[in-house]
Design a protein around this motif. Structure first.
Motif, short mmCIF file in Angstrom:
data_model
loop_
_atom_site.label_atom_id
_atom_site.label_comp_id
_atom_site.label_asym_id
_atom_site.label_seq_id
_atom_site.Cartn_x
_atom_site.Cartn_y
_atom_site.Cartn_z
N LEU A 28 -5.32 -6.78 -22.01
CA LEU A 28 -4.03 -7.45 -21.77
C LEU A 28 -4.05 -8.85 -22.38
CD1 LEU A 28 -1.25 -7.31 -20.32
CD2 LEU A 28 -2.37 -8.34 -18.34
N ARG A 29 -5.16 -9.56 -22.16
CA ARG A 29 -5.27 -10.93 -22.73
C ARG A 29 -5.27 -10.87 -24.26
NH1 ARG A 29 -8.66 -11.30 -18.24
NH2 ARG A 29 -10.56 -10.85 -19.41
N ALA A 30 -5.98 -9.87 -24.82
CA ALA A 30 -6.03 -9.75 -26.29
C ALA A 30 -4.64 -9.48 -26.85
CB ALA A 30 -7.00 -8.63 -26.68
N ILE A 31 -3.90 -8.60 -26.18
CA ILE A 31 -2.53 -8.26 -26.65
C ILE A 31 -1.63 -9.49 -26.55
CG2 ILE A 31 -0.48 -6.88 -26.11
CD1 ILE A 31 -2.51 -4.69 -25.11
N GLU A 32 -1.70 -10.17 -25.41
CA GLU A 32 -0.84 -11.34 -25.21
C GLU A 32 -1.17 -12.46 -26.20
OE1 GLU A 32 1.61 -10.01 -23.48
OE2 GLU A 32 1.68 -11.50 -21.87
N GLY A 33 -2.44 -12.48 -26.68
CA GLY A 33 -2.86 -13.53 -27.61
C GLY A 33 -2.66 -13.17 -29.07
N CYS A 34 -2.12 -11.98 -29.34
CA CYS A 34 -1.99 -11.52 -30.74
C CYS A 34 -0.51 -11.45 -31.11
CB CYS A 34 -2.65 -10.15 -30.90
SG CYS A 34 -2.47 -9.45 -32.54
N PRO A 35 -0.05 -12.31 -32.01
CA PRO A 35 1.38 -12.31 -32.35
C PRO A 35 1.83 -11.06 -33.10
CG PRO A 35 0.13 -13.87 -33.72
CD PRO A 35 -0.83 -13.33 -32.71
N GLU A 36 0.89 -10.25 -33.56
CA GLU A 36 1.27 -9.06 -34.34
C GLU A 36 1.65 -7.89 -33.45
OE1 GLU A 36 -2.04 -8.46 -37.07
OE2 GLU A 36 -2.14 -10.64 -37.14
N VAL A 37 1.42 -8.02 -32.12
CA VAL A 37 1.79 -6.94 -31.20
C VAL A 37 2.59 -7.51 -30.03
CG1 VAL A 37 -0.19 -5.46 -31.73
CG2 VAL A 37 -0.38 -7.15 -29.90
N GLU A 38 3.36 -6.60 -29.42
CA GLU A 38 4.15 -6.99 -28.24
C GLU A 38 3.96 -5.92 -27.18
OE1 GLU A 38 8.34 -6.96 -28.96
OE2 GLU A 38 8.82 -7.27 -26.84
N LEU A 39 3.55 -6.33 -25.99
CA LEU A 39 3.37 -5.38 -24.89
C LEU A 39 4.74 -4.97 -24.35
CD1 LEU A 39 1.13 -4.11 -22.97
CD2 LEU A 39 1.82 -5.91 -21.36
N VAL A 40 5.00 -3.64 -24.36
CA VAL A 40 6.29 -3.17 -23.81
C VAL A 40 6.09 -2.24 -22.62
CG1 VAL A 40 7.56 -3.45 -25.97
CG2 VAL A 40 6.43 -1.26 -25.47
N GLY A 41 4.85 -1.77 -22.39
CA GLY A 41 4.63 -0.86 -21.27
C GLY A 41 3.23 -0.98 -20.70
N GLY A 285 -11.07 -10.73 -36.49
CA GLY A 285 -11.15 -11.44 -35.21
C GLY A 285 -12.44 -11.04 -34.53
N ASP A 286 -12.69 -11.64 -33.35
CA ASP A 286 -13.94 -11.40 -32.64
C ASP A 286 -13.72 -10.35 -31.54
OD1 ASP A 286 -16.67 -12.19 -32.35
OD2 ASP A 286 -16.09 -13.05 -30.41
N GLY A 287 -14.63 -9.40 -31.42
CA GLY A 287 -14.56 -8.42 -30.34
C GLY A 287 -13.26 -7.62 -30.38
N ILE A 288 -12.65 -7.41 -29.21
CA ILE A 288 -11.44 -6.57 -29.18
C ILE A 288 -10.27 -7.24 -29.89
CG2 ILE A 288 -12.09 -5.22 -27.14
CD1 ILE A 288 -10.30 -6.97 -25.45
N ASP A 289 -10.27 -8.58 -30.03
CA ASP A 289 -9.23 -9.24 -30.83
C ASP A 289 -9.29 -8.71 -32.27
OD1 ASP A 289 -8.64 -10.78 -28.63
OD2 ASP A 289 -9.86 -12.48 -29.28
N GLY A 290 -10.52 -8.54 -32.76
CA GLY A 290 -10.70 -8.06 -34.13
C GLY A 290 -10.29 -6.61 -34.29
N SER A 291 -10.65 -5.76 -33.33
CA SER A 291 -10.29 -4.34 -33.49
C SER A 291 -8.78 -4.17 -33.34
CB SER A 291 -11.06 -3.44 -32.53
OG SER A 291 -10.79 -3.73 -31.19
N LEU A 292 -8.14 -4.95 -32.47
CA LEU A 292 -6.68 -4.87 -32.33
C LEU A 292 -6.00 -5.23 -33.65
CD1 LEU A 292 -4.13 -4.52 -30.62
CD2 LEU A 292 -4.41 -6.89 -29.83
N ARG A 293 -6.46 -6.30 -34.27
CA ARG A 293 -5.82 -6.72 -35.52
C ARG A 293 -6.10 -5.73 -36.65
NH1 ARG A 293 -5.74 -13.11 -36.35
NH2 ARG A 293 -4.29 -12.38 -37.93
N GLU A 294 -7.30 -5.13 -36.64
CA GLU A 294 -7.60 -4.13 -37.67
C GLU A 294 -6.72 -2.89 -37.49
OE1 GLU A 294 -11.69 -3.18 -38.49
OE2 GLU A 294 -11.10 -1.86 -40.12
N PHE A 295 -6.46 -2.53 -36.24
CA PHE A 295 -5.58 -1.38 -35.95
C PHE A 295 -4.18 -1.64 -36.52
CE2 PHE A 295 -2.70 0.65 -32.66
CZ PHE A 295 -2.99 1.97 -32.98
N VAL A 296 -3.63 -2.82 -36.26
CA VAL A 296 -2.29 -3.15 -36.76
C VAL A 296 -2.31 -3.17 -38.29
CG1 VAL A 296 -0.43 -4.87 -36.79
CG2 VAL A 296 -1.73 -4.49 -34.68
N HIS A 297 -3.35 -3.78 -38.86
CA HIS A 297 -3.46 -3.85 -40.33
C HIS A 297 -3.48 -2.43 -40.92
CE1 HIS A 297 -4.64 -5.49 -44.23
NE2 HIS A 297 -5.57 -4.54 -44.28
#
Ligand SMILES: NC(=O)c1ccc[n+]([C@@H]2O[C@H](COP(=O)([O-])OP(=O)(O)OC[C@H]3O[C@@H](n4cnc5c(N)ncnc54)[C@H](O)[C@@H]3O)[C@@H](O)[C@H]2O)c1
Length: 369
Positions: A28-41, A285-297
């Motif tokens: 949740l913190r990683a999503i909230e800190g990443c401008p490339e994603v928006e939590l909707v559910g 990015g570092d840790g799950i921040d990095g995997s989240l951004r790679e997923f979006v990329h």
């Protein structure tokens, strides 16, 4: 594998987070800190727990017990699955067949057989399924990989992992707590560092007499890797004093030198002659921040990310092979583990369309990843 992309329309990718337990809160913190994603559910079997978290946000999100239903209501474009391992297969299967790409926590599933089922589901639907191996997203690990490349093909790579955590809860009761819950990270990193998949393993699992774990908290495993290098993991989860880092302590030995990484600080290399590592790319990015951004990329560009299901199943296969070797007290060949997993996947598959893909792999001589 080619997968459906979601072109960048200038808006963040709308994501649904499934599982709001300990790791779900980190996501949740990683999503909230990443401008490339928006939590909707927010989704959890424990809807009250999901609702309590939703109530603490500064805007409304859809809450429920079913990822696909919540995505349909909220306009979610992708699912982030942080449920317990036994739920990875049902949650990911339902999401992929609903046309939703998935970023899932490790391990890919409870078993390699289920992992193969998910790889087939990804092929049928054309949706990306990426497994987040968070320890890969580490600048020091990437630098260590460059050092290994500079000292020549590695002859041997080792990890020492010695810690003494008192978790309480499910880990204390697992049959293979060290291998299944922890070593899967290091085995996955070894695949990344050596750039190849495992051929075979010999492993001894044991439980020290003073262990506070029910299952085996210690193991030493020797893997033969493609290209001929050996990877040795040795560790214990009830080893107080002079503990290693959570990444473990690493050494690589090659023809032209050696490299060391203690898992916490910059790695060091002693290379013979003029051989020098060349600094290349770093993770997004570092840790799950990095995997989240790679997923979006990956979704934006179609570039295959690290952890794409077809290759990630080999990390869990290393764990299953090591457990099997310890049980049989014999060398286990990874190709045999994959063949047995494909047989099991076919015996247990509930979906006819997934069975068709699994059968096609069997008919063509086995899973090729
Ligand atoms: N990368 C890491 O360093 C790291 C660290 C810890 C955990 N993990 C992984 O994260 C995942 C979750 O671990 P955790 O410690 O948060 O577990 P947890 O038990 O604290 O939380 C899991 C949550 O999933 C929910 N859940 C279970 N089945 C569900 C389903 N079918 N649909 C919706 N919700 C469901 C549970 O109600 C619970 O709230 C595991 O796969 C674990 O291996 C990774």
């Amino acid at each position: 594998m080619n997968f459906r992309t979601i072109p960048d329309d200038g808006q963040p990718l709308k994501v649904v987070l499934v599982g709001v337990g300990g790791m779900g809160q980190a996501w949740l913190r990683a999503i909230e800190g990443c401008p490339e994603v928006e939590l909707v559910g927010l989704v959890d079997l424990n809807v009250a727990a999901a609702q309590a978290i939703a109530d603490g946000l500064d805007r409304r999100v859809t809450v429920g017990a079913d990822a696909v239903a919540v995505a349909a209501i909220s306009g979610g474009q992708a699912v982030i699955d942080v449920t317990v391992p036994v739920a990875h297969h049902p949650v990911t299967t339902a999401s992929l067949f609903a046309g939703l790409p998935v970023l899932g926590e490790k391990p890919v599933a409870s078993t390699v057989a289920q992992g193969l089922s998910l790889a087939a589901a990804s092929e049928i639907t054309g949706e990306l399924f990426m497994v987040s191996q968070s320890r890969r997203y580490n600048d020091q690990l990437w630098e260590f990989k460059e050092q290994i490349a500079a000292i020549g093909p590695a002859g041997v790579l080792t990890t020492e992992f010695f810690k003494a955590p008192h978790f309480g809860g499910f880990r204390d009761e697992m049959d293979h707590p060290l291998l299944l819950d922890m070593a899967v990270h290091q085995l996955d990193s070894a695949r990344y560092l050596l750039g190849g998949d495992p051929i075979s393993v010999y492993c001894e699992e044991y439980n020290p007499s003073w262990s506070w774990y029910r299952g085996d908290a210690g193991c030493t495993a020797i893997f033969e890797m493609a290209g001929g290098a050996r990877y040795v993991f040795t560790g214990s989860w009830c080893s107080p004093g002079l503990e290693t880092s959570w990444n473990g302590s690493w050494r690589a030995s090659g023809e032209h030198g050696s490299a060391l990484w203690n898992g916490d600080q910059a790695p060091e290399v002693e290379a013979l002659g003029s051989t020098q590592p060349i600094a290349g790319a770093r993770p997004l990015g570092d840790g799950i921040d990095g995997s989240l951004r790679e997923f979006v990329h990956a979704l934006r560009t179609g570039e295959t990310p690290m952890g794409e299901v077809h290759e990630n199943v080999y990390s869990l296969a290393m764990v299953e092979a090591a457990i099997e070797s310890g049980r049989r007290r014999a060398r286990v060949v990874l190709a045999d583990v994959m063949t047995a997993a494909l047989d099991t996947a076919l015996e247990t598959e509930a979906r006819e369309d997934v069975s068709v893909v699994l059968k096609s792999w069997q008919a063509s001589g086995g899973y090729r990843g």
